[in-house]
Motif scaffolding. Sequence first.
Motif, PDB file in Angstrom:
ATOM      1  N   ARG A  35       9.607   4.618   4.418  1.00 47.26           N
ATOM      2  CA  ARG A  35       9.355   6.064   4.356  1.00 47.26           C
ATOM      3  C   ARG A  35      10.307   6.654   3.318  1.00 47.26           C
ATOM      4  NH1 ARG A  35       8.187  10.975   4.093  1.00 47.26           N
ATOM      5  NH2 ARG A  35       8.294  12.421   5.846  1.00 47.26           N
TER       6      ARG A  35
ATOM      7  N   ILE B 295       5.625   1.774  -8.653  1.00 44.19           N
ATOM      8  CA  ILE B 295       4.825   0.944  -7.735  1.00 44.19           C
ATOM      9  C   ILE B 295       3.526   0.536  -8.425  1.00 44.19           C
ATOM     10  CG2 ILE B 295       3.487   0.950  -5.586  1.00 44.19           C
ATOM     11  CD1 ILE B 295       5.596   2.922  -4.468  1.00 44.19           C
TER      12      ILE B 295
ATOM     13  N   GLU C  56       1.071  13.910  -1.607  1.00 44.42           N
ATOM     14  CA  GLU C  56       0.490  13.030  -0.592  1.00 44.42           C
ATOM     15  C   GLU C  56       1.176  11.667  -0.592  1.00 44.42           C
ATOM     16  OE1 GLU C  56      -1.215  13.852   1.729  1.00 44.42           O
ATOM     17  OE2 GLU C  56      -2.497  15.546   1.210  1.00 44.42           O
ATOM     18  N   TYR C  57       2.214  11.537  -1.399  1.00 46.58           N
ATOM     19  CA  TYR C  57       2.971  10.292  -1.410  1.00 46.58           C
ATOM     20  C   TYR C  57       4.100  10.394  -0.389  1.00 46.58           C
ATOM     21  CZ  TYR C  57       6.687   7.141  -2.873  1.00 46.58           C
ATOM     22  OH  TYR C  57       7.681   6.212  -2.868  1.00 46.58           O
ATOM     23  N   HIS C  58       4.179   9.417   0.509  1.00 49.83           N
ATOM     24  CA  HIS C  58       5.211   9.456   1.553  1.00 49.83           C
ATOM     25  C   HIS C  58       6.062   8.180   1.555  1.00 49.83           C
ATOM     26  CE1 HIS C  58       3.098  12.927   3.175  1.00 49.83           C
ATOM     27  NE2 HIS C  58       1.985  12.226   3.099  1.00 49.83           N
ATOM     28  N   GLY C  59       5.781   7.277   0.659  1.00 49.82           N
ATOM     29  CA  GLY C  59       6.478   6.005   0.636  1.00 49.82           C
ATOM     30  C   GLY C  59       5.444   4.894   0.501  1.00 49.82           C
ATOM     31  N   PHE C  60       5.758   3.740   0.976  1.00 49.06           N
ATOM     32  CA  PHE C  60       4.758   2.669   0.918  1.00 49.06           C
ATOM     33  C   PHE C  60       5.043   1.635   1.994  1.00 49.06           C
ATOM     34  CE2 PHE C  60       7.432  -0.213  -1.694  1.00 49.06           C
ATOM     35  CZ  PHE C  60       8.341   0.704  -2.160  1.00 49.06           C
ATOM     36  N   HIS C  61       4.063   0.788   2.224  1.00 44.19           N
ATOM     37  CA  HIS C  61       4.261  -0.225   3.251  1.00 44.19           C
ATOM     38  C   HIS C  61       3.800  -1.593   2.797  1.00 44.19           C
ATOM     39  CE1 HIS C  61       0.042   0.273   4.898  1.00 44.19           C
ATOM     40  NE2 HIS C  61       0.220   1.452   4.384  1.00 44.19           N
TER      41      HIS C  61
ATOM     42  N   LEU D  26       7.365  -0.616   6.800  1.00 45.13           N
ATOM     43  CA  LEU D  26       7.025   0.674   6.200  1.00 45.13           C
ATOM     44  C   LEU D  26       8.288   1.323   5.648  1.00 45.13           C
ATOM     45  CD1 LEU D  26       4.488   2.906   7.934  1.00 45.13           C
ATOM     46  CD2 LEU D  26       6.569   3.940   7.107  1.00 45.13           C
TER      47      LEU D  26
ATOM     48  N   PHE E 107      10.602   1.202   8.818  1.00 45.01           N
ATOM     49  CA  PHE E 107      10.026   1.015  10.152  1.00 45.01           C
ATOM     50  C   PHE E 107       9.340  -0.350  10.187  1.00 45.01           C
ATOM     51  CE2 PHE E 107      10.085   5.576   9.431  1.00 45.01           C
ATOM     52  CZ  PHE E 107      10.572   6.084  10.613  1.00 45.01           C
TER      53      PHE E 107
ATOM     54  N   HIS F  46      13.724   5.535   5.165  1.00 47.18           N
ATOM     55  CA  HIS F  46      13.742   5.113   6.558  1.00 47.18           C
ATOM     56  C   HIS F  46      12.768   3.932   6.629  1.00 47.18           C
ATOM     57  CE1 HIS F  46      15.221   8.916   8.935  1.00 47.18           C
ATOM     58  NE2 HIS F  46      16.191   8.308   8.276  1.00 47.18           N
TER      59      HIS F  46
ATOM     60  N   GLU G 185       6.637   6.195  -7.223  1.00 45.13           N
ATOM     61  CA  GLU G 185       5.203   5.911  -7.103  1.00 45.13           C
ATOM     62  C   GLU G 185       4.653   5.308  -8.398  1.00 45.13           C
ATOM     63  OE1 GLU G 185       2.876   9.356  -6.188  1.00 45.13           O
ATOM     64  OE2 GLU G 185       1.148   8.176  -5.558  1.00 45.13           O
TER      65      GLU G 185
ATOM     66  N   ASN H 133       0.827  -1.197   0.000  1.00 52.01           N
ATOM     67  CA  ASN H 133       0.000   0.000   0.000  1.00 52.01           C
ATOM     68  C   ASN H 133       0.866   1.254   0.000  1.00 52.01           C
ATOM     69  OD1 ASN H 133      -2.385   1.339   0.003  1.00 52.01           O
ATOM     70  ND2 ASN H 133      -3.134   0.444   1.895  1.00 52.01           N
ATOM     71  N   VAL H 134       0.522   2.196  -0.861  1.00 47.41           N
ATOM     72  CA  VAL H 134       1.250   3.465  -0.885  1.00 47.41           C
ATOM     73  C   VAL H 134       0.852   4.281   0.341  1.00 47.41           C
ATOM     74  CG1 VAL H 134       1.535   5.626  -2.149  1.00 47.41           C
ATOM     75  CG2 VAL H 134       1.409   3.483  -3.390  1.00 47.41           C
ATOM     76  N   LEU H 135       1.837   4.934   0.939  1.00 53.90           N
ATOM     77  CA  LEU H 135       1.553   5.816   2.072  1.00 53.90           C
ATOM     78  C   LEU H 135       1.059   7.135   1.504  1.00 53.90           C
ATOM     79  CD1 LEU H 135       4.808   5.093   4.058  1.00 53.90           C
ATOM     80  CD2 LEU H 135       2.525   4.417   4.752  1.00 53.90           C
ATOM     81  N   ASP H 136      -0.233   7.363   1.611  1.00 57.38           N
ATOM     82  CA  ASP H 136      -0.800   8.573   1.026  1.00 57.38           C
ATOM     83  C   ASP H 136      -1.428   9.437   2.113  1.00 57.38           C
ATOM     84  OD1 ASP H 136      -2.966   7.070   1.660  1.00 57.38           O
ATOM     85  OD2 ASP H 136      -3.499   6.556  -0.400  1.00 57.38           O
ATOM     86  N   ALA H 137      -2.420  10.212   1.739  1.00 60.61           N
ATOM     87  CA  ALA H 137      -3.017  11.164   2.683  1.00 60.61           C
ATOM     88  C   ALA H 137      -3.520  10.468   3.948  1.00 60.61           C
ATOM     89  CB  ALA H 137      -4.159  11.896   2.000  1.00 60.61           C
TER      90      ALA H 137
ATOM     91  N   VAL I 228       3.016   8.498   9.345  1.00 63.26           N
ATOM     92  CA  VAL I 228       4.374   8.867   8.939  1.00 63.26           C
ATOM     93  C   VAL I 228       4.902  10.006   9.820  1.00 63.26           C
ATOM     94  CG1 VAL I 228       5.706   9.891   7.048  1.00 63.26           C
ATOM     95  CG2 VAL I 228       4.053   8.090   6.559  1.00 63.26           C
TER      96      VAL I 228
END
Lengths: 64, 193
Positions: free
Chosen positions: B114, B167, B126-131, B112, B56, B54, B164, A36-40, A46
Amino acid sequence: MNPVAEVLSTVFGVVLVGAIAYEISQRRKRLRELYNVLDAEDKHVVADLDMMVANGQLAPYVIG
Amino acid sequence: MAEDNKTGKAPDSEGRAVRLIKPKPKTTESHDAPGLSTESQSSAGDVAHSPRFHFFLIDCGWDGPVPNLIRNNLPMITHLQNNDPLFVLTREQSDQMLRKYPHLIGKDPVLLARDLYASRTDAESEYHGFHLNLGLIKTESEALATIRTFLNFLACHRKGGNIEKHIQEQLHRDGIKGAIEVLRVGSEAMVGG
């Protein structure tokens, strides 16, 4: 060609294509859940993790 | 997973404390992301020598083959990712995170990644990475294959600017090519390939 057979073939074809499309959709959904992409929605998660690192609550794992 | 982050010790699979060696805080390899402009790199300061990710691990301590697998393979993550820092949350810290963010319950252990470039290059994004939600995987072999795919993907695309997009194309298998790949993998699984 018998009209009944023609209708049956068409219906079968539509059902087959629909089933394949559904299967692809389900597998993609599962992949999205897995990676899963880390989004809003996750930005607060985060932010908390970043803060824990900045505050020294988390230290890098070190290989033994 | 109980771990004492202050002392730099982590338990092994049997819960014993293991003495650990600190990883290199920075890598010497250049991370010249092609998608990043010169301006963004200079404004980001030390982007060229900073870690890309990073990592996690949020792990409440479920007992099962998949959680144990990730705990036993933690060194592989840092080893294969240019020693980018991996932060393992203690069980208490993981519990707190899951209580605060209940949508993560049932998905842990969560690995995760980051993406530090995401915040440095585009604060509006709004993209910060993925998990990787390892808790959704049922079998050990599937978990191992998924972790390998995850690490392979990160290693191959860590220098890329727009990770992204990769991905979506490669992990989510979007598009016609992805649909064919979904069907191919599915049929291989059916015949035990």
